[in-house]
Design a protein around this motif. Structure first.
Motif, PDB file in Angstrom:
ATOM      1  N   ARG A   1      -2.659  25.213   5.539  1.00 46.82           N
ATOM      2  CA  ARG A   1      -3.291  24.124   4.799  1.00 46.82           C
ATOM      3  C   ARG A   1      -3.827  24.666   3.499  1.00 46.82           C
ATOM      4  N   PHE A   2      -4.249  23.788   2.702  1.00 44.70           N
ATOM      5  CA  PHE A   2      -4.762  24.250   1.394  1.00 44.70           C
ATOM      6  C   PHE A   2      -5.948  23.411   0.974  1.00 44.70           C
TER       7      PHE A   2
ATOM      8  N   MET B   1      -1.560   8.984   7.782  1.00 43.91           N
ATOM      9  CA  MET B   1      -1.131   7.988   6.794  1.00 43.91           C
ATOM     10  C   MET B   1      -0.470   6.799   7.468  1.00 43.91           C
TER      11      MET B   1
ATOM     12  N   LEU C   1      -1.586  14.604  -3.464  1.00 44.77           N
ATOM     13  CA  LEU C   1      -1.864  15.947  -3.004  1.00 44.77           C
ATOM     14  C   LEU C   1      -3.306  16.068  -2.549  1.00 44.77           C
TER      15      LEU C   1
ATOM     16  N   GLN D   1      -0.907  25.994  11.162  1.00 40.81           N
ATOM     17  CA  GLN D   1      -0.376  25.321   9.980  1.00 40.81           C
ATOM     18  C   GLN D   1      -1.017  25.873   8.735  1.00 40.81           C
TER      19      GLN D   1
ATOM     20  N   ASP E   1       3.190  18.536   6.870  1.00 41.92           N
ATOM     21  CA  ASP E   1       1.923  18.218   7.530  1.00 41.92           C
ATOM     22  C   ASP E   1       2.132  16.984   8.392  1.00 41.92           C
TER      23      ASP E   1
ATOM     24  N   VAL F   1      -4.175  14.873   0.874  1.00 46.05           N
ATOM     25  CA  VAL F   1      -3.807  15.705   2.018  1.00 46.05           C
ATOM     26  C   VAL F   1      -4.646  16.988   2.056  1.00 46.05           C
TER      27      VAL F   1
ATOM     28  N   VAL G   1       3.485  14.086   0.312  1.00 46.94           N
ATOM     29  CA  VAL G   1       2.867  15.429   0.373  1.00 46.94           C
ATOM     30  C   VAL G   1       2.923  16.005   1.781  1.00 46.94           C
ATOM     31  N   PRO G   2       2.529  15.165   2.809  1.00 45.90           N
ATOM     32  CA  PRO G   2       2.664  15.703   4.159  1.00 45.90           C
ATOM     33  C   PRO G   2       4.102  16.140   4.449  1.00 45.90           C
TER      34      PRO G   2
END
Lengths: 747, 189
Positions: free
Chosen positions: B155-156, A73, B174, B153, A66, B177, A60-61
């Motif tokens: 982000r969500f 991680m 998901l 950045q 990210d 993060v 995901v990153p």
């Protein structure tokens, strides 16, 4: 240290322990290694798993770019000890996020190739793809240090170590005990083998219990012992036989008088029996190993040596090869050798064996025999001649006496006849001497006026001396008598005088013979002859001005076979016989000599008592008789003379010239005759045969045997036959008268 | 006339600068909405639509609905002309009425529709529609995914409960993060 020299039990023990040690060590090492590998594997797996997990979280990153999230991680991998660095790469293989323990570390900018796990320089590198739902979003690379599991392995090994050591000790103990199963019987065998040579019990055998190779060994060992004991017995027997045989050989060798020798094929002496020393003077030790060409054989002739060598080269035996040899002490001996070749199985010469003996005595005896045969022949000849001479002398003396009888005493013709008679008597004596000389070895000791013998001997001698040698004599006339055999005394004189003659040789010289009587007392002993006891002796001295002798020769002259003369000129017996004769006469003989100064022999003979003297021969009246006499002699002249003489004495004489006629006559009229006088040697029948025949008719018949030479018969034998009296021709009237009277007088 | 060129240059420069700035600013804005537009597809990778959405049926396109003022311009069209979501061709619809929501799979709620949000959500939640917004606070109001800027950045925040209520399954990856938000309880007046 020599490991291979140690005992087998030690070896076995060492082997077992070594094997155990090696196996333990190997398994220890192997397990350590396996552990190490498994740790590695585990680590790889762990890292892989974690990397994959973290990678997943990074999807995901990665998707949303990210980086911070990704880094977070990545940091989760911190939990794995020894994580050194983690990198995350995006889809384009570009570095997205990275974390490392070492702040100085610069991660590679681009993703390395995928790698499930490799170890490099002490670190594990894992590079995995980050996938989500079949799509690769990026790459994660993890670097982890390997120290962890190295330590872990070590820890395991340390944990195992006590166990290993314990196992090692245990195996050692087991080895120690179990190796005995194999080593014990072998060690036992070794011990037994050591003892067995000393064991007196030859029946000892090993116990065969086991069925394995050791058992077989024991069995074979026993079989060997059996064989050994057999062989020993055989050997003992053989030794015993050999010893016996050897003893037999030695006994044989030492009991024979011959020397047994053996040479090898190079003809070198390899054995000689001890008799060698007796024969040659050289001991076997001195001659051992010498070849025929090295053995100097002193005195040997070329011929005989060549003969032996030729025989040996031809591999033929040789028999009875004679040769002269000079012993170690210088003495000369004669040796006779025989040899036979020794061949081996291939008919090759191995050597020679033979014997050698001393035949000197044999030779000298042969010489002596020849000499005595010669003497016998001479004697026979002399006897024969003498017989004829006697007959002739009988005639001469007889007729002369008859003629003398018819003449007055002071008749000049009568005086001439006396001379004839004297000469005849002398001739008679001479013939007697010849006869006694030819008659050897028969002793006849009687009181003797030795001068007579000496004179006769000198008479003979004078005729044989050359003019260069002067003969002087100094014979005392009135000495005592000696008890002697006139023949032998004569022989002695002749011998010594002949030696003296030879000593002088061709030179001018003087031979002196002297006789005197001496007295031996304690104070006046003879210096040269101290063994002479007290008493009266005749000293008979024979001296010459010849070549003389040195001390060495002087010492040996009386030895038998010793001679200074060449072979054939003298056997060397002369002086030995002389010495023997003198000894028999209870006298002594001495010699004094210096080289070139001459020699003197002194013979000392004991004088006998006066009483033993026989009656002096006095002129007696011839007593006669009137009996009837039968006279037998094949010689007519002698028979004639006898008849005349006997008739003059008063007897009635019947003469026969044939013994058979006489016998016939007697047989016809035995009582016609009181006395028979017969010659010995007659044709048809000898005197003794006649006498025997007469005795069958008249046992006590007086018979007188009258003979010219005593070859066939002597007085003793004649008297043994029954013959009363014994007369030697030529008989003089006086003797005849006496003997006839004696025979006729009653016994 | 030597000064003229200089001034021209200056003016020109100014224009260019402005243009650049504008472009840049525009670019910035474009960029942001480009990323957000891209994110639609990316979100979809980690979310499972409920079976009623019938995403398995072939021939049925994936419908992105935009309700409210479209900040994307033609970005969505351009982007999703070639890009597929859930292996489906994408259709971008600019919704005129709320009723069209049920036909979408993914709904972008623009900023100015604060007032209509509840209604929108009412429709979307019962129709298996993934709601995405980029206005502050929308997440707590029930929007599924709300994007925001932080330190440059994007982000969500995800309202997982709301989504799962609608039958969506959101991958934990998901969630890990994202910022997880919950629908705020309405303040009782």
């Amino acid at each position: 240290m020599k490991p291979l020299q140690s005992s087998i039990s030690t070896k076995l023990f060492a082997i077992i322990v070594l094997v155990a040690f090696v196996s333990l060590l190997l398994s220890y090492g192997l397990s350590g290694w396996i552990q190490y590998l498994s740790f590695k594997e585990a680590m790889v797996e762990k890292v892989q798993v974690n990397a994959r997990l973290v990678g997943e979280y990074c999807v995901v990153p990665l998707t949303f770019g990210d980086e911070a999230g990704a880094l977070e991680m990545l940091k989760k991998l911190k939990t794995i000890r020894r994580t050194e660095a983690v990198q995350l790469y995006d889809k384009e293989e570009k570095l997205f996020a990275a974390y490392s323990r070492d702040k100085q570390f610069t991660p590679p900018a681009f993703a390395p190739p995928l790698n499930p796990g490799t170890f490099r320089q002490g670190s594990l590198y894992v590079v995995l793809a980050v996938n989500y739902e079949g799509e690769q979003y990026g790459t994660i690379a993890v670097q982890a240090g390997c120290g962890e599991f190295k330590e872990k392995t070590l820890a395991i090994l340390v944990r195992l170590l006590p166990g290993m050591l314990a196992l090692l000790v245990l195996s050692g103990l087991l080895a120690f005990r179990l190796q005995r199963l194999v080593s014990a019987p072998i060690l036992d065998l070794a011990d037994i083998t050591k003892e067995i040579s000393g064991k007196t019990d030859k029946t000892f055998r090993l116990a065969e219990e086991r069925k394995d190779e050791i058992g077989e060994l024991y069995g074979a060992y026993n079989a060997m012992l059996d064989r050994l004991s057999q062989h020993e017995q055989m050997r003992d027997r053989a030794e015993h036989e050999l010893r016996r045989s050897g003893q037999k050989f030695r006994d044989l060798i030492e009991s024979i008088t011959e020397c047994f020798w053996e040479v090898d094929k190079e003809l070198r002496l390899i054995y000689a029996s001890p008799i060698l020393e007796q024969i040659t003077g050289y001991s076997p030790g001195e001659t051992m190993g010498l070849g025929l060409d090295e053995l100097t054989l002193p005195g040997s002739s070329e011929n005989s040596l060549a003969h032996v060598v030729a025989a040996m080269h031809a591999r033929k035996p040789f028999k009875m090869v004679e040769d002269l040899f000079i012993r170690k002490d210088g003495k000369k001996v004669f040796l006779e050798s025989s040899g036979t070749p020794i061949m081996d199985n291939n008919n090759l010469l191995q050597g020679y064996r033979g014997i050698t003996r001393d035949i000197s005595e044999q030779r000298s005896l042969a010489g002596q025999l020849r000499q005595s045969q010669k003497m016998e022949a001479i004697g026979t000849l002399a006897g024969g001649i003498a017989h004829d001479f006697n007959n002739i002398l009988t005639a001469i003396l007889g007729y002369s006496e008859i003629a003398r009888m018819g003449l007055p005493p002071d008749d000049p013709v009568g005086k001439n006849l006396d001379e004839v008679i004297n000469a005849g008597n002398r001739a008679t004596e001479l013939v007697k001497q010849i006869l006694t000389f030819s008659r050897q070895g028969k002793e006849d000791f009687k009181p003797l006026q030795v001068q007579l013998i000496i004179k006769e001997a000198l008479k003979l001698l004078r005729s044989s001396l050359p003019t260069t040698i002067q003969l002087k004599e100094s014979i005392a006339a009135d000495t005592g008598l000696i008890l002697a055999d006139p023949t032998q005394i004569h022989q002695v004189l002749m011998n010594l005088c002949t030696n003296a003659k030879h000593a002088i040789g061709d030179e001018n010289g003087i031979l002196t013979v002297s006789l005197s009587q001496i007295q031996v007392t304690n104070s006046a002993a003879i210096a040269a002859c101290p063994q002479l006891e007290q008493g009266s002796y005749l000293d008979l001295a024979i001296s010459d001005t010849g070549c003389g002798m040195d001390g060495v020769t002087r010492a040996k002259i009386f030895d038998p076979f010793f001679t200074t003369k060449e072979k054939e000129k003298g056997t060397g017996l002369g002086l030995a016989v002389v010495h023997g004769i003198i000894e028999q006469h209870k006298g002594k003989i001495t010699v004094a000599s210096e080289p070139a100064q001459g020699t003197v022999f002194h013979i000392y003979l004991p004088v006998i008592e006066e009483e033993q003297q026989e009656e002096q021969i006095i002129i007696e009246d011839d007593s006669g008789g009137s009996e009837r006499i039968l006279f037998v002699d094949d010689e007519k002249s002698i028979a004639n003379i006898m008849q005349i003489i006997l008739s003059s004495l008063g007897y009635k004489v019947t003469v026969f010239n044939s013994s058979t006629e006489a016998l016939a006559a007697y047989t016809k009229n035995p009582d016609n005759f009181d006395l028979v006088i017969t010659d010995m040697t007659m044709p048809e029948m000898t005197g003794t045969a006649l006498a025997k025949k007469l005795f069958t008719l008249q046992p006590n018949l007086p018979v007188i045997l009258c003979t010219g030479y005593s070859e066939a018969i002597d007085e003793k034998t004649a008297k043994g036959l029954g013959i009363r009296e014994f007369l030697l021709k030529p008989v003089d009237k006086h003797t005849l008268a006496k003997v006839v009277r004696k025979a006729l007088n009653p016994a | 006339m030597k000064q003229r060129p200089l001034i021209s240059i200056l003016i020109a420069f100014l224009f260019v600068q402005t243009g650049v700035v504008y472009a840049y600013a525009q670019q910035q804005v474009d960029e942001e909405y480009l990323v957000k537009a891209v994110f639609f597809e990316r979100f979809s990778r980690f979310i499972e639509w409920p079976p009623e959405a019938e995403l398995d049926s072939p021939g049925v396109p994936f419908v992105i609905g935009v309700i409210g003022d479209n900040p994307f311009g033609s970005l969505l069209d351009t982007l999703y002309a070639t890009k597929s979501i859930k292996n489906k061709q994408v259709e971008v619809r600019y919704l005129a009425s709320i009723d069209e929501i049920k036909n979408c799979h993914l709904l972008y709620i623009a900023q100015n529709d604060k007032n209509r949000l509840k209604e929108i959500l009412r429709h979307s939640s019962s129709s298996s529609v993934l709601t995405i917004a980029d206005s502050m606070g929308f997440g707590q109001r029930g929007v599924g995914i709300n994007m925001y800027l932080e330190d440059g950045q994007i982000r969500f925040e995800i309202n997982n409960k709301a989504l799962s209520k609608s039958g969506f399954i959101v991958s934990s990856l998901l969630l890990k993060v994202a910022r997880v938000v919950h629908t705020a309880e309405k303040v009782k007046r």
